[in-house]
Design an enzyme around this catalytic site. Structure first.
Site, mmCIF file in Angstrom:
data_model
loop_
_atom_site.group_PDB
_atom_site.id
_atom_site.type_symbol
_atom_site.label_atom_id
_atom_site.label_comp_id
_atom_site.label_asym_id
_atom_site.label_seq_id
_atom_site.Cartn_x
_atom_site.Cartn_y
_atom_site.Cartn_z
ATOM 1 N N GLN A 121 0.700 -2.192 20.144
ATOM 2 C CA GLN A 121 0.520 -1.002 19.320
ATOM 3 C C GLN A 121 -0.733 -0.266 19.782
ATOM 4 O O GLN A 121 -1.846 -0.755 19.585
ATOM 5 C CB GLN A 121 0.416 -1.430 17.857
ATOM 6 C CG GLN A 121 0.093 -0.355 16.865
ATOM 7 C CD GLN A 121 -0.101 -0.947 15.476
ATOM 8 O OE1 GLN A 121 0.414 -2.014 15.151
ATOM 9 N NE2 GLN A 121 -0.867 -0.257 14.645
ATOM 10 N N GLY A 122 -0.577 0.899 20.388
ATOM 11 C CA GLY A 122 -1.707 1.648 20.919
ATOM 12 C C GLY A 122 -2.168 2.732 19.967
ATOM 13 O O GLY A 122 -1.772 3.904 20.096
ATOM 14 N N SER A 124 -5.825 2.544 18.047
ATOM 15 C CA SER A 124 -7.284 2.716 18.003
ATOM 16 C C SER A 124 -7.838 3.174 19.353
ATOM 17 O O SER A 124 -7.306 2.835 20.416
ATOM 18 C CB SER A 124 -7.960 1.405 17.600
ATOM 19 O OG SER A 124 -7.590 1.038 16.292
ATOM 20 N N SER A 156 -3.861 -5.409 20.529
ATOM 21 C CA SER A 156 -3.523 -6.834 20.541
ATOM 22 C C SER A 156 -2.384 -7.120 21.508
ATOM 23 O O SER A 156 -1.376 -6.402 21.536
ATOM 24 C CB SER A 156 -3.123 -7.289 19.129
ATOM 25 O OG SER A 156 -4.183 -7.122 18.221
ATOM 26 N N GLU A 239 2.278 -3.120 8.348
ATOM 27 C CA GLU A 239 1.187 -4.051 8.632
ATOM 28 C C GLU A 239 0.704 -4.727 7.361
ATOM 29 O O GLU A 239 0.105 -5.795 7.414
ATOM 30 C CB GLU A 239 -0.008 -3.306 9.250
ATOM 31 C CG GLU A 239 0.132 -2.958 10.702
ATOM 32 C CD GLU A 239 -1.179 -2.446 11.278
ATOM 33 O OE1 GLU A 239 -1.342 -2.560 12.509
ATOM 34 O OE2 GLU A 239 -2.027 -1.945 10.527
ATOM 35 N N GLU A 358 -13.363 -1.018 3.935
ATOM 36 C CA GLU A 358 -13.852 0.261 3.425
ATOM 37 C C GLU A 358 -12.785 1.348 3.546
ATOM 38 O O GLU A 358 -12.622 2.189 2.647
ATOM 39 C CB GLU A 358 -15.125 0.674 4.177
ATOM 40 C CG GLU A 358 -16.335 -0.189 3.885
ATOM 41 C CD GLU A 358 -16.242 -1.583 4.507
ATOM 42 O OE1 GLU A 358 -16.886 -2.512 3.976
ATOM 43 O OE2 GLU A 358 -15.516 -1.752 5.523
#
Length: 757
Positions: A121-122, A124, A156, A239, A358
């Site tokens: 999963q690209g 970030s 990942s 997720e 956060e």
């Protein structure tokens, strides 16, 4: 195939193939882990198990999404596969099915299910973190396809991946979320460079991925051009849904392993009880999410509650591991110690991966919206019943609301919905700080006695409120407002042969108003010293009576906490400081969301515990008794935590006698002490080492209370309207006019604390 048959066949298959399914022992190695995952998926695909719950158009066998939840439950809890690696299928395949061209999805999804490929999963990028709207990796459209240039990080398994679901910038730099396009990229395309990043727990799990003029065919576009934000918003809730159910199963198994390995005297009961409560709440909340998926619900921002609960639970568990097994975690060199150490170090990332703690809190409370925005609104029946109950407490104007509740249909709701109706009424009672005889009805039902008597509860302590010696019964306790009109008093007395039910005429006891911290509670101080009635007393299961009372009080505490949160939110949106409402300050919003998280955890726990109380014979099972105690403890803690956060938000006005906040606080402190305080119950649960939640068997509990069509494994259809859903139409505290709804809870039917007439 129905779900029960699926589970039985799956368990048998796992037992038969235990040798080939068992992972290698020793320190974690990502390459070996993913190779073993491929083996397990291929075997499960050939046996048909991994195909259930997926659409037939992508190689599945159809049926409810609960097939997938059950499969992952069994494989992760038995440590056959690692939950993180297994979850990539649950995260990426649904979005591929929803947004890829149908032919591409039909070609690619079976390869992922079968274990032929691993995907990554690209999302970030360096400098963006969780701010996906600021992506810089650019895709430029040309005659031969998309040309991608840029960098991703924290990707990942990228070094082992065959494909990547990639977010790219296709609009102007200022287009933010409106200029993003999702692509499906082959990782062996020229121009892609992968650099693994070794983590502190010793695994090359994350990677940097560089794209240098990488050509991606136009037919690999997922969704609309410049519509990648919709793809991301579809993917991220996955997720935080089924993947978390699987991880929760794994965490529970590891906690049980800790209990088995802990040296005598090394495990702090309070710390163990705290972890047990957190696991219970996480699993209960996650189960509710699985039920929503099975019923055809779309997931949204409310799944951030699930993610926030997971992060705090995982870290709390491994903090106890490090404290209890310090020699192994810090100094050990054997494979067992290495696994504990690696998992402890990895747990530090639980509040970072998938969106930081956060960020989850900001999602739940953006400026101008209320915590819980995005949850599904519940059934009309629940809304109408809750509205009627709410108005009943308004009409009662502080007096006992028994007559008003009767007019609102309380008895009919109890007969149809059982414990669900009890929870709705008492939650509304807590929010209104009202009073009624509903708790008496619940306790009489649990004791096997018809409605009518006033019930005497223990005086702060949680042991039976009276003791029988010879022909005399003595004790002290508290009772609700019914005692002022009732002809009889019911109490449980500890005698030489165990607990007994004692019914006395009201005139045989002395009463006085209960003072203390909440003199407006309507409760009554009861002193008992009377002769035992001539008729033999019936045997009483005090544990079942106590558990039913704990669940009822837990629901009322949840309502009280919601009432306090509403006061805090109303103040935060109206109080202006430094030229803007204080609700726009992150520190204020996060305090309110901390309250929301505690309330949602407690509410989910009450739902899960109500499912298993009482048993078919009218008594509560040992597991049900523990679950009721955990629910009461979670609700008491939620009320106390909400009081602390909201009083800080209210600041000086919340410290005045004229503001209503202190009345909620006083009532919460009083109810928390009845039938066991949250502090005492945490130690009780930890000392008993009772950790299973929700239900003695999670996989079986997952399918409890589902409509027959879902239990049979049918694909989701229209939700039944004959069942009570306790989804959030009330909201969690923000004033009317703010967008969004509040908590989401599973629709359920049937009694929990059964009422009898």
């Amino acid at each position: 195939m129905d779900l029960e048959t699926f589970r039985a066949d799956l368990t048998s298959w796992v037992d038969v193939h235990a040798d080939v399914l068992a992972p290698a022992e020793g320190a974690p190695d990502l390459g070996a882990e993913l190779a073993h995952l491929s083996t397990v998926k291929r075997l499960a695909y050939d046996a048909g198990f991994i195909r259930w719950g997926w659409p037939e158009r992508v190689g599945g066998l159809g049926g409810s999404s609960l097939f997938r939840a059950l499969l992952g439950e069994v494989l992760t809890s038995r440590r056959i596969v690692a939950p993180g690696a297994w979850s990539m299928t649950e995260v990426l395949a649904p979005t591929m099915i929803d947004f890829a061209p149908p032919a591409l999805a039909a070609q690619m999804v079976p390869r992922l299910l079968r274990g032929d490929e691993h995907w990554c999963q690209g999302f970030s990028e360096p400098g963006t973190g969780s701010n996906l709207a600021s992506l810089a990796c650019r895709a430029r459209r040309t005659d031969d396809g998309w040309r991608v240039t840029g960098q991703k990080v924290w990707t990942s398994h990228a070094q082992h991946a065959t494909r990547c679901v990639l977010l790219t910038r296709t609009g102007s730099p200022e287009s933010a979320h409106r200029g993003i396009t999702a692509l499906f990229v082959d990782m062996d395309t020229p121009g892609i460079t992968v650099r693994p990043l070794r983590t502190i727990h010793g695994v090359d799990e994350f990677c940097e991925v560089f794209f240098d003029d990488v050509l991606v065919p136009l037919d690999r576009t997922l969704g609309e051009v410049d519509g990648g934000w919709a793809v991301a918003m579809d993917l991220l809730p996955y997720e935080r849904s089924t993947a978390l159910w699987h991880r929760g199963a794994y965490l529970r198994e590891r906690f049980e392993q800790l209990l088995a390995e802990a040296p005598d005297g090394a495990l702090d009961p309070a710390a163990a009880g705290d972890v047990a409560l957190r696991l219970f709440a996480l699993r209960a909340r996650s189960r509710a999410t699985q039920h929503r998926l099975a019923e055809g619900g779309r997931l949204g921002p409310e799944t951030s509650v699930d993610k926030a609960l997971l992060g705090s639970t995982e870290q709390a568990l491994y903090d106890v591991v490090e404290q209890t097994l310090a020699a192994e975690v810090v100094l050990g060199d054997d494979p067992r110690s290495g696994r504990w150490r690696s998992e402890y170090l990895y747990s530090r990332a639980a509040t970072i991966y998938g969106g930081t703690a956060e960020v989850q809190r900001n999602i739940l409370a953006p400026p101008g919206a209320r915590p819980g925005a995005g949850a599904v609104i519940g059934h009309e029946e629940r809304r109408l019943f809750a509205d009627s109950v709410r108005q009943a407490f308004v009409r009662a104007a502080g007096a006992p609301a028994d007559a008003e509740l009767a007019a609102a249909g309380w008895r009919d709701a109890l007969a149809e919905w059982g414990g669900d109706a009890v929870a709705v009424v008492l939650e509304e009672q807590g929010a209104a700080r009202g009073s009624s005889s509903v708790l008496d009805d619940v306790l009489c039902a649990a004791a096997g006695v018809g409605p009518g008597p006033a019930v005497v509860l223990p005086y702060v302590d949680d042991v039976p409120p009276a003791r029988r010696a010879g022909d005399r019964v003595t004790g002290r306790g508290v009772a609700g407002p019914r005692i002022r009109q009732a002809d009889e008093v019911l109490l449980v007395a500890a005698g030489p042969d165990g607990c007994e039910l004692v019914v006395l005429p009201t005139g045989a006891v002395s009463t006085s108003p209960l003072g203390g911290i909440d003199p407006d509670s309507g409760l009554v101080d009861v002193a008992v010293e009377a002769a035992v009635p001539q008729a033999p007393a019936a045997g009483a299961d005090w544990r079942s009576v106590r558990a039913a009372g704990q669940l009822a009080l837990a629901a009322e505490l949840v309502g009280l906490a919601r009432g306090m949160l509403r006061l805090g939110c109303e103040h935060a949106t109206s109080r202006v400081q430094f030229g803007r409402p204080i609700s726009t300050f992150q520190a204020v919003r996060h305090r309110l969301v901390e309250s929301l998280l505690a309330i949602e955890a407690a509410a989910a726990a009450v739902d899960a515990a109500t499912d298993v109380l009482p048993g078919p014979d009218g008594t509560a099972s040992p597991d049900a008794v523990v679950h009721a105690a955990m629910s009461k403890a979670l609700a008491g803690r939620a009320a106390r935590d909400t009081a602390r956060h909201c009083q800080q938000v209210l600041a000086g006005i919340g410290f005045t006698d004229e503001h209503p906040f202190h009345h909620h606080l006083r009532r919460a402190l009083l109810l928390d002490e009845l039938l066991g305080s949250s502090r005492a119950l945490v130690r009780e649960v930890g000392g008993g080492r009772a950790v299973r939640a929700p239900g003695a068997d999670d996989a079986a509990a997952l399918t409890a209370r589902l409509p027959p069509d879902h239990r049979a494994g049918a694909a989701p259809g229209r939700r039944r309207r004959t069942r009570l859903s306790r989804s959030a139409d009330r909201g969690c505290g923000w004033p009317p006019g703010c967008a969004g709804s509040a908590r989401s809870r599973p629709s359920r039917s049937g009694p929990g604390c059964r009422g009898r007439s």
